[in-house]
Design an enzyme around this catalytic site. Structure first.
Site, short mmCIF file in Angstrom:
data_model
loop_
_atom_site.label_atom_id
_atom_site.label_comp_id
_atom_site.label_asym_id
_atom_site.label_seq_id
_atom_site.Cartn_x
_atom_site.Cartn_y
_atom_site.Cartn_z
N GLY A 98 0.82 -1.20 0.00
CA GLY A 98 0.00 0.00 0.00
C GLY A 98 0.85 1.25 0.00
N GLY A 101 2.86 5.42 4.72
CA GLY A 101 2.17 6.13 5.79
C GLY A 101 0.78 5.65 6.10
N THR A 102 0.42 4.45 5.63
CA THR A 102 -0.93 3.95 5.87
C THR A 102 -0.99 2.97 7.05
OG1 THR A 102 -0.54 2.32 4.11
CG2 THR A 102 -1.79 4.28 3.53
N GLY A 103 0.11 2.81 7.79
CA GLY A 103 0.06 2.02 9.03
C GLY A 103 0.69 0.64 8.95
N SER A 105 3.96 -0.39 9.28
CA SER A 105 4.92 -0.65 10.36
C SER A 105 4.21 -0.68 11.71
CB SER A 105 6.02 0.42 10.36
OG SER A 105 5.47 1.71 10.55
N SER A 549 -6.70 15.89 -18.66
CA SER A 549 -7.78 16.65 -18.03
C SER A 549 -8.06 17.96 -18.74
CB SER A 549 -7.45 16.92 -16.56
OG SER A 549 -6.32 17.77 -16.45
N LYS A 592 -8.04 22.83 -8.42
CA LYS A 592 -8.27 23.58 -9.66
C LYS A 592 -9.31 24.67 -9.46
CE LYS A 592 -7.04 19.64 -12.62
NZ LYS A 592 -7.52 18.62 -13.56
#
Length: 675
Positions: A98, A101-103, A105, A549, A592
């Site tokens: 993932g 910083g999503t947990g 560790s 875009s 934007k």
């Protein structure tokens, strides 16, 4: 030696299993306790007073109790958390993939807390009298290793005391005899020889003292070893080089043995983030350690004396937690991944979580957790906590969701706390959080902001009037720096077959978008474009255009130029286009829109599919009108001016495509563009 069979139940595991089986319930109880005493049900849905905090009636985050167990502190990753609980119970390996910083560790550390403490072992390495280059290994219960070392040291001390006593007696006798015979110099020489002989031979008794390779005496939980980016010696163990390899001055081989992370994590958790950064040979040996449950230690350098030493197999009965981004699986040894998958779980970490009152309460608790972990930050007021949750909503990029990239959100909390601390105040306020949002921007974002600031000196944005073939497009630089990027189109006679020529350092996706726009133009235009060149210019796109875009912007500019119908310059737009003219969703709409508001534009056209993603700051809400659209005909109806010509064009486009504005059709599913 211990066996690394994941199906084998561990002694004492039964009690741990019982506790683990209810850990999910206990976690829920923790949240319920947080809520039941501190939740006002009437304020849960009241955004003005308590809704952003999920109905919490706290004054500051100091009023929130933080759970002791790490697994109860994990936020949002319910699926990964359940897998970790099962893996700890059954001693299974886990691979977590993932975003940073999503947990990952944190979950790995939480797993080490769930393993039984009573199973820990100390590992001793002994001198081998038969072969000094093959030290012996012995495992004992945790805490016994130090006792054994102390006993050996005491025995060696007594032995050395006795030898010293005998040495001095011999020295006195020999020296006295020499004096009696009148051989004073000979007596000194003989005494010196005796002294050095005893000292030299005493090294043998010191070599009998074992080396405590792994000491778990003071561990309150199972070991957790982070081997991220470890070199071979740090991961697999090593034997130090001995410059004195002969002459009695050499260090015994067992004293030079150093454990690796795979040995220190025995009976615990070995965590390797960015698993693909390990070299292939290390991954192969790691695979062996997982499979066999033991791995001998030898010198990792071929030119070191340690390369001649190889211990007996050392236990490596650890739980492997491998982690990384999506690209981690590309360079990961397939056999190692197969071992983890065959004896464990694979889980993908969520980037966002549904925005519910319960999750908002947990995010408020997350702020309290970060303050407690740091130990130096002032707690947050209600308004400060609300602003952090608002930022979590914005960073999610999806309406109705909160971001789970909590490391960067934690960075915002720490910066805000540092600002409050520097101001010598007792609490962190909303103003501190707002200031921190500016200070905590990444290097890339700071560079993007600096570029945009310099670009303003030569800004070509036109916010008023009507101009043919010119449209104000919107783009994003970095992660969240919005800019206005005008797109101009001009029609010129062709010297050969007509073609579409686009300039502005376009990347592959943007070039493909030009082809899609060409298909739309050919489909509805009454003009014969086979003898015309269509020139499209992305103005001031010095850094290049990566995504698609600006497809809507480009199409509107070209159609305006072809039909000679001016465009309202107070309108800005963003959106991708299908070859049928459907407006597809794009990324970064919030940033934007804010960029358009800062530039003085009045109306912003966005894809209807992105309407749920708009989370602009309050100060911009009254500055611009946001118009969601589903088809290019709607875009032209809003952006073009000149009623007779525009109405004729839009009606013709509707009749060709069969999509009317009154139908309320929406664009089909699509993934947001990277720009």
């Amino acid at each position: 030696m211990s066996d690394n069979n994941p199906d084998e139940a561990l002694p004492g595991q039964e009690g741990a299993d019982d506790s683990l089986s209810t850990s999910g319930e206990r976690s829920a109880e923790t949240v319920t306790e947080l809520g039941q005493e501190q939740i006002d049900d009437d304020k849960i849905d009241d955004g003005a007073t308590g809704g952003l905090l999920g109905g919490l009636t706290i004054d500051t985050t100091a009023d929130i109790e933080v759970p002791d167990r790490l697994v109860d502190q994990v936020i949002g990753q319910d699926r990964a958390r359940d897998i970790v609980l099962k893996a700890a119970k059954q001693r299974r390996h886990v691979m977590m993939i993932g975003s940073p910083g999503t947990g990952k560790s944190m979950l790995a550390k939480a797993m080490s807390q769930l393993l039984p403490r009573e199973e820990l072992q100390d590992i001793l390495v002994y001198h081998n009298p038969d072969d000094g280059n093959e030290p012996k290994i012995r495992t004992v219960p945790a805490g016994k290793g130090e006792q054994i070392i102390d006993a050996h040291k005491e025995e060696a001390r007594k032995h050395n005391q006795m030898r010293s006593f005998l040495m001095w007696i011999l020295i006195v006798v020999v020296f006295g005899y020499a004096l009696i015979r009148g051989q004073f110099l000979l007596g000194i020489l003989a005494a010196g020889v005796i002294y050095f002989l005893f000292r030299y031979s005493s090294r043998g008794s010191d070599a009998m003292i074992p080396n405590l390779l792994v000491n778990n005496a003071d561990k309150q939980t199972a070991p957790f070893e982070d081997a991220t980016g470890a070199h071979a010696g740090a991961l697999l163990g090593d034997v130090r080089h001995d410059p004195f390899q002969s002459g009695g001055m050499e260090t015994p081989s067992h004293d030079r043995v150093e454990p690796g992370a795979i040995h220190k994590s025995n009976k615990g958790v070995l965590f390797v983030d960015e698993i693909n950064t390990l070299d292939i040979r290390s991954q192969q040996k790691l695979m062996t350690a997982i499979q066999e449950g033991e791995f001998s230690i030898t010198g990792q350098s071929d030119r070191s004396s340690g390369a001649m030493v190889q211990t007996e197999p050392v236990p490596t009965n650890f739980i492997m937690v491998a982690a990384g981004n999506l690209d981690a699986m590309e360079n990961m040894h397939p056999a190692l991944r197969n071992r983890i998958k065959g004896y464990g779980y694979e889980v993908y970490m969520d980037d966002t979580i549904e925005d519910t009152p319960e999750m908002r309460r947990k995010y408020t608790r997350f702020i309290a957790q970060e303050v407690q972990k740091d130990g130096r930050l002032p707690h947050f007021t209600r308004d400060a906590a609300k602003e952090v949750i608002l930022e979590a909503q914005r960073r999610a990029g999806r309406k109705g969701h909160l971001t789970l990239e909590l490391r960067t959100l934690g960075g915002l909390i720490r910066v805000a706390g540092d600002i409050a601390r520097a101001s010598d105040v007792d609490l962190t306020t909303r103003d501190h959080v707002l200031e921190a949002k500016g200070r905590s921007r990444s290097i890339e974002q700071q560079l993007a902001d600096d570029y945009i600031e310099k670009r303003k000196d030569y800004d070509m944005t036109v916010a008023r009037g009507d101009v043919g073939g010119r449209v104000n497009g919107l783009a994003v630089m970095g992660e969240d720096s919005g800019i206005v990027m005008p797109v101009m189109a001009e029609i010129a006679p062709s010297q050969g077959p007509g073609e579409v020529i686009a300039t502005g350092n376009l990347q592959d996706i943007a070039k493909e978008a030009v082809q899609n726009v060409s298909a739309i133009i050919k489909k509805f235009s009454d003009e014969d474009i086979t003898k015309k060149d269509i020139h499209i210019q992305y103005v001031q796109s010095y850094e290049g255009v990566e995504g698609d875009s600006a497809s809507v912007t480009m199409a509107a500019a070209v159609i305006s130029a072809l039909e000679d119908i001016p465009v309202d310059q107070s309108v800005a737009m963003t959106g991708s286009l299908s070859v049928r003219g459907d407006v597809l969703p794009v990324g970064g709409v919030t940033h934007k829109i804010e960029a358009a508001a800062k530039s003085g534009l009045d109306t912003v056209i966005i894809p209807a599919a992105n309407e749920q993603d708009v989370m602009i700051e309050d100060e911009y809400e009254e500055m611009v009108d946001i118009v969601p659209v589903s088809h290019i005909s709607e875009v032209l109806d809003i952006a073009l001016v000149g009623e007779p010509e525009k109405d004729s064009l839009v009606d013709r486009l509707k009749s060709i495509t069969g999509q009317a504005l009154d139908s309320g059709s929406t664009a089909g599913p699509g993934s947001p563009s990277p720009q």
